[in-house]
Design a protein around this motif. Structure first.
Motif, short mmCIF file in Angstrom:
data_model
loop_
_atom_site.label_atom_id
_atom_site.label_comp_id
_atom_site.label_asym_id
_atom_site.label_seq_id
_atom_site.Cartn_x
_atom_site.Cartn_y
_atom_site.Cartn_z
N HIS A 76 0.80 -1.25 -0.07
CA HIS A 76 0.01 0.13 0.03
C HIS A 76 0.84 1.31 0.02
N LEU A 77 2.03 1.18 0.09
CA LEU A 77 2.87 2.38 -0.12
C LEU A 77 3.37 2.60 -1.45
N VAL A 78 2.01 3.19 -1.98
CA VAL A 78 2.35 3.28 -3.60
C VAL A 78 2.33 4.79 -3.85
N LEU A 79 3.26 5.17 -5.08
CA LEU A 79 3.52 6.61 -5.30
C LEU A 79 3.32 6.83 -6.68
N GLY A 80 2.90 5.81 -7.52
CA GLY A 80 2.89 5.94 -8.88
C GLY A 80 1.51 5.66 -9.35
N ASP A 81 1.35 5.29 -10.69
CA ASP A 81 0.06 4.96 -11.33
C ASP A 81 -0.38 3.44 -10.97
N ASN A 82 0.65 2.56 -11.05
CA ASN A 82 0.32 1.29 -10.61
C ASN A 82 -0.48 0.99 -9.11
N PRO A 83 -1.53 0.36 -8.91
CA PRO A 83 -2.21 0.42 -7.43
C PRO A 83 -1.46 -1.04 -7.18
N PHE A 84 -1.46 -1.09 -5.73
CA PHE A 84 -0.95 -2.34 -5.21
C PHE A 84 -1.76 -3.46 -5.19
N VAL A 85 -1.34 -4.58 -5.89
CA VAL A 85 -2.19 -5.89 -5.69
C VAL A 85 -1.57 -6.73 -4.99
N PRO A 86 -2.18 -7.18 -3.93
CA PRO A 86 -1.55 -8.46 -3.14
C PRO A 86 -1.37 -9.58 -3.80
N MET A 87 -0.28 -10.38 -3.58
CA MET A 87 -0.13 -11.76 -4.28
C MET A 87 -1.30 -12.60 -3.97
N GLY A 88 -1.72 -12.40 -2.64
CA GLY A 88 -3.00 -13.17 -2.25
C GLY A 88 -4.09 -13.53 -3.01
N VAL A 89 -4.34 -12.27 -4.06
CA VAL A 89 -5.49 -12.33 -5.03
C VAL A 89 -5.23 -13.61 -5.89
#
Length: 388
Positions: free
Chosen positions: A217-230
Protein backbone atom coordinates in the motif's frame (compact mmCIF):
# COMPACT_ATOMS: atom_id res chain seq x y z
CA UNK A 1 45.51 2.40 -2.48
CA UNK A 2 45.66 0.16 -5.52
CA UNK A 3 45.35 1.45 -9.11
CA UNK A 4 43.88 4.69 -7.77
CA UNK A 5 41.09 2.99 -5.84
CA UNK A 6 40.58 2.33 -2.17
CA UNK A 7 40.69 -1.25 -0.95
CA UNK A 8 38.01 -2.09 1.60
CA UNK A 9 37.40 -5.53 3.00
CA UNK A 10 33.68 -6.15 2.70
CA UNK A 11 31.86 -9.43 2.91
CA UNK A 12 29.28 -10.36 0.31
CA UNK A 13 25.58 -9.75 0.84
CA UNK A 14 25.14 -13.42 1.72
CA UNK A 15 27.24 -13.01 4.86
CA UNK A 16 26.49 -9.46 6.01
CA UNK A 17 23.29 -7.49 6.55
CA UNK A 18 22.45 -4.07 5.17
CA UNK A 19 22.81 -2.74 8.71
CA UNK A 20 26.28 -4.28 8.90
CA UNK A 21 27.42 -2.70 5.64
CA UNK A 22 26.04 0.70 6.63
CA UNK A 23 27.79 0.40 9.99
CA UNK A 24 31.11 -0.14 8.21
CA UNK A 25 30.42 2.91 6.02
CA UNK A 26 29.61 4.99 9.10
CA UNK A 27 33.02 4.15 10.51
CA UNK A 28 34.59 5.66 7.39
CA UNK A 29 33.03 9.10 7.95
CA UNK A 30 35.76 11.67 8.60
CA UNK A 31 35.24 12.98 12.13
CA UNK A 32 37.15 16.13 11.21
CA UNK A 33 34.67 16.89 8.45
CA UNK A 34 32.44 19.77 9.57
CA UNK A 35 29.53 18.57 7.42
CA UNK A 36 26.67 16.96 9.31
CA UNK A 37 26.12 13.28 8.66
CA UNK A 38 23.15 12.49 6.41
CA UNK A 39 22.20 8.84 5.90
CA UNK A 40 20.14 7.83 2.88
CA UNK A 41 21.15 4.21 3.31
CA UNK A 42 18.68 2.77 5.82
CA UNK A 43 14.94 2.58 5.23
CA UNK A 44 14.10 3.86 8.71
CA UNK A 45 11.44 6.60 8.45
CA UNK A 46 11.74 7.49 12.15
CA UNK A 47 15.13 9.15 11.55
CA UNK A 48 13.35 12.25 10.23
CA UNK A 49 10.73 14.35 12.01
CA UNK A 50 8.36 14.46 9.04
CA UNK A 51 7.59 10.76 9.52
CA UNK A 52 5.97 9.54 12.72
CA UNK A 53 3.40 6.94 13.69
CA UNK A 54 -0.28 7.59 14.31
CA UNK A 55 -1.68 8.66 17.68
CA UNK A 56 -3.92 5.58 17.57
CA UNK A 57 -0.90 3.26 17.36
CA UNK A 58 0.85 4.88 20.32
CA UNK A 59 -2.33 4.99 22.41
CA UNK A 60 -3.13 1.35 21.63
CA UNK A 61 0.27 0.21 22.86
CA UNK A 62 0.02 2.30 26.04
CA UNK A 63 -3.48 0.99 26.71
CA UNK A 64 -2.39 -2.64 26.23
CA UNK A 65 0.66 -2.19 28.47
CA UNK A 66 -1.22 -0.42 31.24
CA UNK A 67 -4.07 -2.95 31.23
CA UNK A 68 -1.76 -5.42 33.03
CA UNK A 69 -3.31 -8.21 30.95
CA UNK A 70 -0.44 -8.80 28.54
CA UNK A 71 2.65 -9.39 30.67
CA UNK A 72 2.72 -13.15 30.21
CA UNK A 73 3.64 -15.45 27.34
CA UNK A 74 1.53 -15.40 24.22
CA UNK A 75 0.73 -18.52 22.18
CA UNK A 76 3.57 -19.45 19.82
CA UNK A 77 1.48 -18.53 16.79
CA UNK A 78 0.37 -15.19 18.31
CA UNK A 79 -2.58 -13.86 20.30
CA UNK A 80 -5.95 -15.00 18.89
CA UNK A 81 -7.29 -11.42 18.63
CA UNK A 82 -4.12 -10.31 16.84
CA UNK A 83 -4.31 -13.10 14.29
CA UNK A 84 -8.01 -12.48 13.74
CA UNK A 85 -7.45 -8.74 13.18
CA UNK A 86 -4.64 -9.41 10.68
CA UNK A 87 -6.75 -11.99 8.83
CA UNK A 88 -9.62 -9.50 8.52
CA UNK A 89 -7.24 -6.74 7.39
CA UNK A 90 -5.70 -8.88 4.64
CA UNK A 91 -9.09 -10.24 3.56
CA UNK A 92 -10.23 -6.73 2.61
CA UNK A 93 -8.17 -6.98 -0.60
CA UNK A 94 -9.12 -10.56 -1.46
CA UNK A 95 -12.11 -12.30 -3.04
CA UNK A 96 -12.01 -14.90 -0.26
CA UNK A 97 -11.79 -14.70 3.53
CA UNK A 98 -8.77 -15.63 5.61
CA UNK A 99 -9.20 -16.97 9.14
CA UNK A 100 -6.98 -16.54 12.18
CA UNK A 101 -5.60 -20.03 11.45
CA UNK A 102 -4.01 -18.57 8.31
CA UNK A 103 -1.91 -16.11 10.35
CA UNK A 104 1.38 -16.64 12.21
CA UNK A 105 2.75 -13.68 14.20
CA UNK A 106 6.52 -13.10 14.20
CA UNK A 107 8.97 -10.51 15.48
CA UNK A 108 9.13 -8.37 12.38
CA UNK A 109 9.44 -9.58 8.82
CA UNK A 110 13.02 -10.80 9.31
CA UNK A 111 11.77 -13.61 11.53
CA UNK A 112 8.89 -14.21 9.13
CA UNK A 113 11.42 -14.76 6.32
CA UNK A 114 13.31 -17.29 8.41
CA UNK A 115 10.13 -19.12 9.42
CA UNK A 116 8.93 -19.26 5.81
CA UNK A 117 12.22 -20.62 4.48
CA UNK A 118 12.50 -23.08 7.38
CA UNK A 119 9.08 -24.50 6.44
CA UNK A 120 10.11 -24.89 2.79
CA UNK A 121 13.57 -26.33 3.42
CA UNK A 122 14.36 -30.00 2.81
CA UNK A 123 17.47 -31.91 1.72
CA UNK A 124 18.86 -30.86 -1.70
CA UNK A 125 16.23 -28.13 -2.06
CA UNK A 126 16.74 -24.80 -3.82
CA UNK A 127 14.83 -21.53 -3.76
CA UNK A 128 14.51 -18.77 -6.38
CA UNK A 129 15.45 -15.28 -5.12
CA UNK A 130 15.39 -11.96 -7.01
CA UNK A 131 18.53 -10.04 -7.89
CA UNK A 132 18.71 -7.25 -6.85
CA UNK A 133 16.92 -8.24 -3.68
CA UNK A 134 16.87 -8.10 0.11
CA UNK A 135 20.00 -9.84 1.52
CA UNK A 136 18.21 -11.33 4.56
CA UNK A 137 16.80 -13.97 2.19
CA UNK A 138 20.33 -15.09 1.37
CA UNK A 139 21.30 -15.24 5.03
CA UNK A 140 18.23 -17.26 6.01
CA UNK A 141 18.45 -19.59 3.01
CA UNK A 142 22.11 -20.30 3.72
CA UNK A 143 21.34 -20.97 7.39
CA UNK A 144 18.56 -23.39 6.38
CA UNK A 145 20.87 -25.15 3.87
CA UNK A 146 18.78 -24.06 0.89
CA UNK A 147 20.60 -23.63 -2.40
CA UNK A 148 20.06 -20.09 -3.71
CA UNK A 149 19.25 -19.57 -7.38
CA UNK A 150 19.01 -15.95 -8.52
CA UNK A 151 16.64 -14.67 -11.15
CA UNK A 152 17.09 -11.19 -12.60
CA UNK A 153 14.85 -8.17 -12.29
CA UNK A 154 14.88 -6.18 -15.53
CA UNK A 155 15.51 -2.43 -15.05
CA UNK A 156 14.48 -1.60 -18.61
CA UNK A 157 11.06 -3.15 -17.88
CA UNK A 158 10.41 -1.43 -14.56
CA UNK A 159 12.26 -4.19 -12.65
CA UNK A 160 9.87 -6.90 -13.79
CA UNK A 161 10.79 -10.55 -13.16
CA UNK A 162 12.69 -12.36 -15.93
CA UNK A 163 10.18 -15.21 -16.11
CA UNK A 164 12.09 -17.04 -18.86
CA UNK A 165 15.08 -17.25 -16.52
CA UNK A 166 12.82 -18.40 -13.66
CA UNK A 167 11.64 -21.34 -15.76
CA UNK A 168 15.21 -22.16 -16.80
CA UNK A 169 16.45 -22.13 -13.18
CA UNK A 170 13.70 -24.24 -11.63
CA UNK A 171 13.88 -28.02 -11.33
CA UNK A 172 12.28 -30.80 -9.29
CA UNK A 173 14.12 -29.60 -6.16
CA UNK A 174 12.85 -26.01 -6.32
CA UNK A 175 10.65 -25.33 -3.29
CA UNK A 176 9.56 -21.74 -3.86
CA UNK A 177 10.02 -18.33 -5.46
CA UNK A 178 10.41 -15.03 -3.58
CA UNK A 179 8.60 -11.94 -4.92
CA UNK A 180 9.06 -8.53 -3.26
CA UNK A 181 6.26 -6.10 -4.15
CA UNK A 182 6.35 -3.12 -3.76
CA UNK A 183 10.01 -3.66 -4.41
CA UNK A 184 12.98 -3.27 -2.12
CA UNK A 185 15.49 -2.04 -3.25
CA UNK A 186 14.07 -1.02 -6.64
CA UNK A 187 10.83 0.78 -5.78
CA UNK A 188 8.82 -1.15 -8.38
CA UNK A 189 5.09 -1.84 -8.05
CA UNK A 190 4.02 -4.75 -10.23
CA UNK A 191 0.90 -4.61 -12.36
CA UNK A 192 -1.93 -7.10 -11.96
CA UNK A 193 -0.99 -8.61 -15.32
CA UNK A 194 2.65 -9.19 -14.36
CA UNK A 195 1.73 -10.67 -10.98
CA UNK A 196 -0.71 -12.99 -12.72
CA UNK A 197 2.08 -14.18 -15.04
CA UNK A 198 4.27 -14.83 -11.99
CA UNK A 199 1.47 -16.83 -10.36
CA UNK A 200 0.87 -18.82 -13.54
CA UNK A 201 4.59 -19.55 -13.87
CA UNK A 202 4.76 -20.72 -10.25
CA UNK A 203 1.70 -22.92 -10.80
CA UNK A 204 3.33 -24.41 -13.90
CA UNK A 205 6.47 -25.16 -11.87
CA UNK A 206 4.38 -26.48 -8.94
CA UNK A 207 6.03 -24.17 -6.39
CA UNK A 208 4.56 -21.72 -3.86
CA UNK A 209 5.17 -17.97 -3.92
CA UNK A 210 6.73 -16.23 -0.91
CA UNK A 211 5.22 -12.75 -1.28
CA UNK A 212 7.14 -10.08 0.65
CA UNK A 213 4.67 -7.19 1.00
CA UNK A 214 6.31 -5.21 3.80
CA UNK A 215 5.78 -2.07 1.69
CA UNK A 216 2.20 -3.03 0.81
CA UNK A 217 0.00 0.00 0.00
CA UNK A 218 3.01 2.38 -0.03
CA UNK A 219 2.26 3.25 -3.66
CA UNK A 220 3.50 6.50 -5.19
CA UNK A 221 2.81 6.04 -8.91
CA UNK A 222 0.08 4.88 -11.26
CA UNK A 223 0.21 1.14 -10.54
CA UNK A 224 -2.14 0.19 -7.67
CA UNK A 225 -0.87 -2.27 -5.08
CA UNK A 226 -2.18 -5.77 -5.82
CA UNK A 227 -1.53 -8.35 -3.08
CA UNK A 228 -0.20 -11.67 -4.33
CA UNK A 229 -2.92 -13.35 -2.29
CA UNK A 230 -5.36 -12.35 -5.06
CA UNK A 231 -3.87 -15.27 -6.98
CA UNK A 232 -4.29 -17.72 -4.10
CA UNK A 233 -6.77 -19.78 -6.16
CA UNK A 234 -4.00 -20.30 -8.76
CA UNK A 235 -0.95 -20.99 -6.58
CA UNK A 236 -0.16 -21.30 -2.84
CA UNK A 237 0.95 -17.92 -1.45
CA UNK A 238 2.88 -17.20 1.75
CA UNK A 239 2.40 -13.48 2.42
CA UNK A 240 4.91 -11.66 4.63
CA UNK A 241 3.95 -8.30 6.09
CA UNK A 242 4.81 -5.89 8.88
CA UNK A 243 3.63 -2.87 10.86
CA UNK A 244 7.11 -1.34 10.49
CA UNK A 245 6.88 0.64 7.29
CA UNK A 246 3.22 1.54 6.77
CA UNK A 247 2.74 2.54 10.41
CA UNK A 248 6.29 4.01 10.79
CA UNK A 249 7.30 1.81 13.75
CA UNK A 250 10.38 -0.26 12.76
CA UNK A 251 11.70 -0.18 16.33
CA UNK A 252 8.73 -2.00 17.85
CA UNK A 253 10.31 -5.38 17.23
CA UNK A 254 11.73 -7.08 20.33
CA UNK A 255 13.36 -10.47 20.87
CA UNK A 256 10.00 -12.04 20.11
CA UNK A 257 6.58 -10.70 19.14
CA UNK A 258 5.95 -8.73 22.35
CA UNK A 259 2.58 -9.62 23.88
CA UNK A 260 1.48 -6.04 24.59
CA UNK A 261 2.38 -4.96 21.03
CA UNK A 262 0.32 -7.88 19.69
CA UNK A 263 -2.57 -6.85 21.91
CA UNK A 264 -2.46 -3.34 20.43
CA UNK A 265 -2.60 -4.58 16.83
CA UNK A 266 -6.41 -4.93 16.50
CA UNK A 267 -6.97 -1.30 17.55
CA UNK A 268 -4.06 -0.09 15.41
CA UNK A 269 -5.50 -1.78 12.32
CA UNK A 270 -9.14 -0.93 12.94
CA UNK A 271 -8.84 2.67 14.12
CA UNK A 272 -6.01 4.19 12.09
CA UNK A 273 -7.68 6.64 9.72
CA UNK A 274 -6.94 6.91 6.01
CA UNK A 275 -5.77 10.47 6.60
CA UNK A 276 -2.68 9.13 8.37
CA UNK A 277 -1.72 6.90 5.46
CA UNK A 278 -2.43 9.60 2.88
CA UNK A 279 -0.17 12.06 4.71
CA UNK A 280 2.69 9.55 4.57
CA UNK A 281 2.05 8.89 0.87
CA UNK A 282 1.95 12.61 0.07
CA UNK A 283 5.24 13.22 1.88
CA UNK A 284 6.89 10.28 0.11
CA UNK A 285 5.65 11.54 -3.25
CA UNK A 286 7.22 14.92 -2.48
CA UNK A 287 10.58 13.45 -1.49
CA UNK A 288 10.55 11.03 -4.43
CA UNK A 289 9.99 13.94 -6.85
CA UNK A 290 12.89 15.85 -5.26
CA UNK A 291 15.13 12.78 -5.54
CA UNK A 292 14.08 12.04 -9.13
CA UNK A 293 14.62 15.62 -10.32
CA UNK A 294 17.99 16.12 -8.61
CA UNK A 295 19.40 12.77 -9.73
CA UNK A 296 18.99 13.90 -13.36
CA UNK A 297 21.46 16.73 -12.69
CA UNK A 298 24.23 14.52 -11.32
CA UNK A 299 26.97 13.31 -13.71
CA UNK A 300 27.94 9.64 -13.98
CA UNK A 301 24.73 8.27 -12.46
CA UNK A 302 21.43 7.33 -14.09
CA UNK A 303 18.09 6.05 -12.86
CA UNK A 304 16.35 3.82 -15.44
CA UNK A 305 12.93 3.86 -13.79
CA UNK A 306 11.15 6.24 -11.42
CA UNK A 307 10.03 4.29 -8.32
CA UNK A 308 6.33 3.54 -8.08
CA UNK A 309 6.36 2.55 -4.41
CA UNK A 310 8.29 1.68 -1.24
CA UNK A 311 11.01 4.09 -0.07
CA UNK A 312 14.11 3.49 -2.21
CA UNK A 313 15.54 3.91 -5.69
CA UNK A 314 18.31 2.06 -7.51
CA UNK A 315 20.85 4.23 -9.35
CA UNK A 316 23.34 2.97 -11.94
CA UNK A 317 26.93 4.19 -11.69
CA UNK A 318 28.97 4.98 -14.78
CA UNK A 319 32.25 3.92 -13.18
CA UNK A 320 34.15 4.43 -16.45
CA UNK A 321 33.29 8.13 -16.26
CA UNK A 322 34.83 8.48 -12.81
CA UNK A 323 38.54 9.13 -12.63
CA UNK A 324 39.58 7.33 -9.44
CA UNK A 325 36.60 5.20 -8.37
CA UNK A 326 36.92 1.44 -8.72
CA UNK A 327 33.36 0.21 -8.09
CA UNK A 328 30.18 0.87 -6.12
CA UNK A 329 31.76 -0.04 -2.78
CA UNK A 330 34.68 2.31 -3.38
CA UNK A 331 32.19 5.00 -4.45
CA UNK A 332 30.17 4.72 -1.23
CA UNK A 333 33.27 4.68 1.01
CA UNK A 334 34.66 7.77 -0.70
CA UNK A 335 31.31 9.54 -0.49
CA UNK A 336 31.04 8.81 3.24
CA UNK A 337 34.56 10.05 3.91
CA UNK A 338 34.50 13.16 1.74
CA UNK A 339 30.88 14.32 2.02
CA UNK A 340 29.49 12.61 5.17
CA UNK A 341 26.67 11.12 3.10
CA UNK A 342 25.75 7.44 3.47
CA UNK A 343 24.15 5.46 0.64
CA UNK A 344 24.09 1.70 0.10
CA UNK A 345 26.38 0.02 -2.45
CA UNK A 346 24.44 -2.08 -4.92
CA UNK A 347 26.72 -5.04 -4.22
CA UNK A 348 24.86 -5.36 -0.90
CA UNK A 349 21.65 -6.20 -2.78
CA UNK A 350 23.25 -8.20 -5.57
CA UNK A 351 23.82 -5.52 -8.22
CA UNK A 352 27.42 -4.41 -8.70
CA UNK A 353 28.12 -0.80 -9.73
CA UNK A 354 24.68 0.38 -8.69
CA UNK A 355 23.73 2.19 -5.47
CA UNK A 356 20.52 2.35 -3.46
CA UNK A 357 19.25 5.68 -2.15
CA UNK A 358 16.35 5.89 0.28
CA UNK A 359 14.23 8.98 -0.22
CA UNK A 360 12.45 8.68 3.13
CA UNK A 361 14.00 11.84 4.54
CA UNK A 362 12.89 15.39 5.16
CA UNK A 363 13.11 17.52 1.99
CA UNK A 364 15.87 19.79 3.35
CA UNK A 365 18.16 16.87 4.27
CA UNK A 366 17.45 15.11 0.98
CA UNK A 367 18.32 18.19 -1.07
CA UNK A 368 21.50 18.76 0.94
CA UNK A 369 22.61 15.13 0.62
CA UNK A 370 21.98 15.00 -3.14
CA UNK A 371 23.74 18.34 -3.55
CA UNK A 372 26.80 16.86 -1.88
CA UNK A 373 26.48 13.76 -4.06
CA UNK A 374 26.49 16.03 -7.13
CA UNK A 375 29.60 17.85 -5.87
CA UNK A 376 31.30 14.51 -5.23
CA UNK A 377 30.51 13.15 -8.70
CA UNK A 378 31.70 16.36 -10.38
CA UNK A 379 34.94 16.26 -8.40
CA UNK A 380 35.66 12.68 -9.46
CA UNK A 381 34.39 12.86 -13.06
CA UNK A 382 36.92 12.41 -15.84
CA UNK A 383 37.59 15.54 -17.91
CA UNK A 384 35.58 15.76 -21.10
CA UNK A 385 37.71 15.30 -24.22
CA UNK A 386 37.42 18.26 -26.61
CA UNK A 387 37.02 17.40 -30.32
CA UNK A 388 39.61 18.76 -32.78
Amino acid sequence: MENGTVNHEMETASTITIKGILSVLMQNVDENNCKRLISLGMGDPTLYSCFHTSHVAAEAVVEALQSDQFNGYSPTVGLPQTRRAIAEYLSCDLAYKLSSDDVFVTSGCTQAIDVALAMLARPAANILIPRPGFPIYELCATFRHLEIRYFNLLPEKGWEVDLDLVEALADQNTVGIVIINPGNPCGNVYSYQHLKKIAETAEKLKIPVVADEVYGHLVLGDNPFVPMGVFGPIVPVLTLGSLSKRWIVPGWRLGGPATFIQAAVPRIIEQTGEGFFQKIINTLKQTLDICWDLIKEIPCITCPHKPQGSMAVMIKLNVSGLEDIGDDIDFCFRLAKEESVIILPGTAVGLKNWVRITFIADPHSLKEALGRLKTFCKRHSKPMLQPY
